[in-house]
Design a protein around this motif. Sequence first.
Motif, PDB file in Angstrom:
ATOM      1  N   GLN A 106     -16.889 -17.003 -11.209  1.00  0.00           N
ATOM      2  CA  GLN A 106     -16.718 -17.117  -9.762  1.00  0.00           C
ATOM      3  C   GLN A 106     -15.318 -16.678  -9.341  1.00  0.00           C
ATOM      4  O   GLN A 106     -15.145 -16.022  -8.299  1.00  0.00           O
ATOM      5  N   ARG A 108     -13.413 -14.515 -10.975  1.00  0.00           N
ATOM      6  CA  ARG A 108     -13.351 -13.056 -11.083  1.00  0.00           C
ATOM      7  C   ARG A 108     -14.049 -12.390  -9.903  1.00  0.00           C
ATOM      8  O   ARG A 108     -13.571 -11.388  -9.361  1.00  0.00           O
ATOM      9  N   ARG A 109     -15.188 -12.963  -9.514  1.00  0.00           N
ATOM     10  CA  ARG A 109     -15.905 -12.406  -8.368  1.00  0.00           C
ATOM     11  C   ARG A 109     -15.073 -12.532  -7.096  1.00  0.00           C
ATOM     12  O   ARG A 109     -15.021 -11.606  -6.278  1.00  0.00           O
ATOM     13  N   GLU A 111     -11.792 -12.656  -6.931  1.00  0.00           N
ATOM     14  CA  GLU A 111     -10.706 -11.677  -6.996  1.00  0.00           C
ATOM     15  C   GLU A 111     -11.203 -10.277  -6.659  1.00  0.00           C
ATOM     16  O   GLU A 111     -10.523  -9.517  -5.953  1.00  0.00           O
ATOM     17  N   ARG A 112     -12.392  -9.932  -7.178  1.00  0.00           N
ATOM     18  CA  ARG A 112     -12.941  -8.603  -6.896  1.00  0.00           C
ATOM     19  C   ARG A 112     -13.229  -8.430  -5.408  1.00  0.00           C
ATOM     20  O   ARG A 112     -12.923  -7.387  -4.817  1.00  0.00           O
ATOM     21  N   MET A 113     -13.808  -9.465  -4.802  1.00  0.00           N
ATOM     22  CA  MET A 113     -14.083  -9.392  -3.370  1.00  0.00           C
ATOM     23  C   MET A 113     -12.788  -9.332  -2.567  1.00  0.00           C
ATOM     24  O   MET A 113     -12.703  -8.621  -1.555  1.00  0.00           O
ATOM     25  N   HIS A 114     -11.767 -10.061  -3.036  1.00  0.00           N
ATOM     26  CA  HIS A 114     -10.474 -10.032  -2.343  1.00  0.00           C
ATOM     27  C   HIS A 114      -9.865  -8.635  -2.404  1.00  0.00           C
ATOM     28  O   HIS A 114      -9.330  -8.140  -1.389  1.00  0.00           O
ATOM     29  N   ARG A 115      -9.969  -7.978  -3.574  1.00  0.00           N
ATOM     30  CA  ARG A 115      -9.447  -6.613  -3.683  1.00  0.00           C
ATOM     31  C   ARG A 115     -10.227  -5.657  -2.791  1.00  0.00           C
ATOM     32  O   ARG A 115      -9.640  -4.766  -2.155  1.00  0.00           O
ATOM     33  N   GLN A 116     -11.554  -5.836  -2.747  1.00  0.00           N
ATOM     34  CA  GLN A 116     -12.361  -4.968  -1.890  1.00  0.00           C
ATOM     35  C   GLN A 116     -12.000  -5.152  -0.419  1.00  0.00           C
ATOM     36  O   GLN A 116     -11.936  -4.173   0.338  1.00  0.00           O
ATOM     37  N   GLN A 119      -8.719  -3.453   0.159  1.00  0.00           N
ATOM     38  CA  GLN A 119      -8.903  -2.005   0.226  1.00  0.00           C
ATOM     39  C   GLN A 119      -9.531  -1.596   1.553  1.00  0.00           C
ATOM     40  O   GLN A 119      -9.137  -0.587   2.153  1.00  0.00           O
TER      41      GLN A 119
END
Length: 231
Positions: A106, A108-109, A111-116, A119
């Motif tokens: 969760q 990692r997910r 963090e990935r959504m935060h980076r998206q 961006q």
Amino acid sequence: MKETLARANGDPLKMVLDPSQFPVMSKAFDQYRVHGYGARTVRVKNRNYVTITANLPVGTDSWVLLLVAPEDDFSRFAMADGRQNLLFSILVVLMASGLGFLLFLQARRGERMHRQIEQAHAVANYESHALQSVAAYPELFNPEDNALILTEALADQSLARRAAIWRILHDGHTLMCIDSYDRQQDVHSGGFEMATTDLKSFFDSVSHGDALVIASAADDDRTSAFYRVYM
């Protein structure tokens, strides 16, 4: 015990434990007579027994409650309880590990959504800045001005090597390049023309006004002729 009761003719005062038949009870009773009430351990035939003697007040008579049990029974119970505790501990560790792994996924997910999201915000800010730059161009709506900022903004936004603005002349058979911007060389060019008869497949594809999404312009039949001439 029936034999002892028969020999005493049912008289409790004459009932005596036979050490040969009841060695554990006899030894436990001897311990009681010497040490009194309490819990003790006696050993008979290389085996330990737990004995408990306590006063049992019943009516006017004084009775003694004598309990005898092999020590192994308690140790087996403790061992079984220990195994059960071990299984529960393993189960708790597995559940905690599973929950920890889910929390890791969760995180990692997230963090990935935060980076998206970051961006997307960066792209939106960049596009907004580019749009403001184009809108602030004073000669944007001047038909005599080529508005070179348009091709530069298109190339920057699409990260393309080259961006160009074309229009079909009044005869309907000639395609004229108003401005072509090469982002790598940072140069503008324009004014050259192409006949629709030489690019029939390309003109048939764009005549409907739909955008073309092509992975390789050199290999696609609709754009290969235009690619050879222009690119």
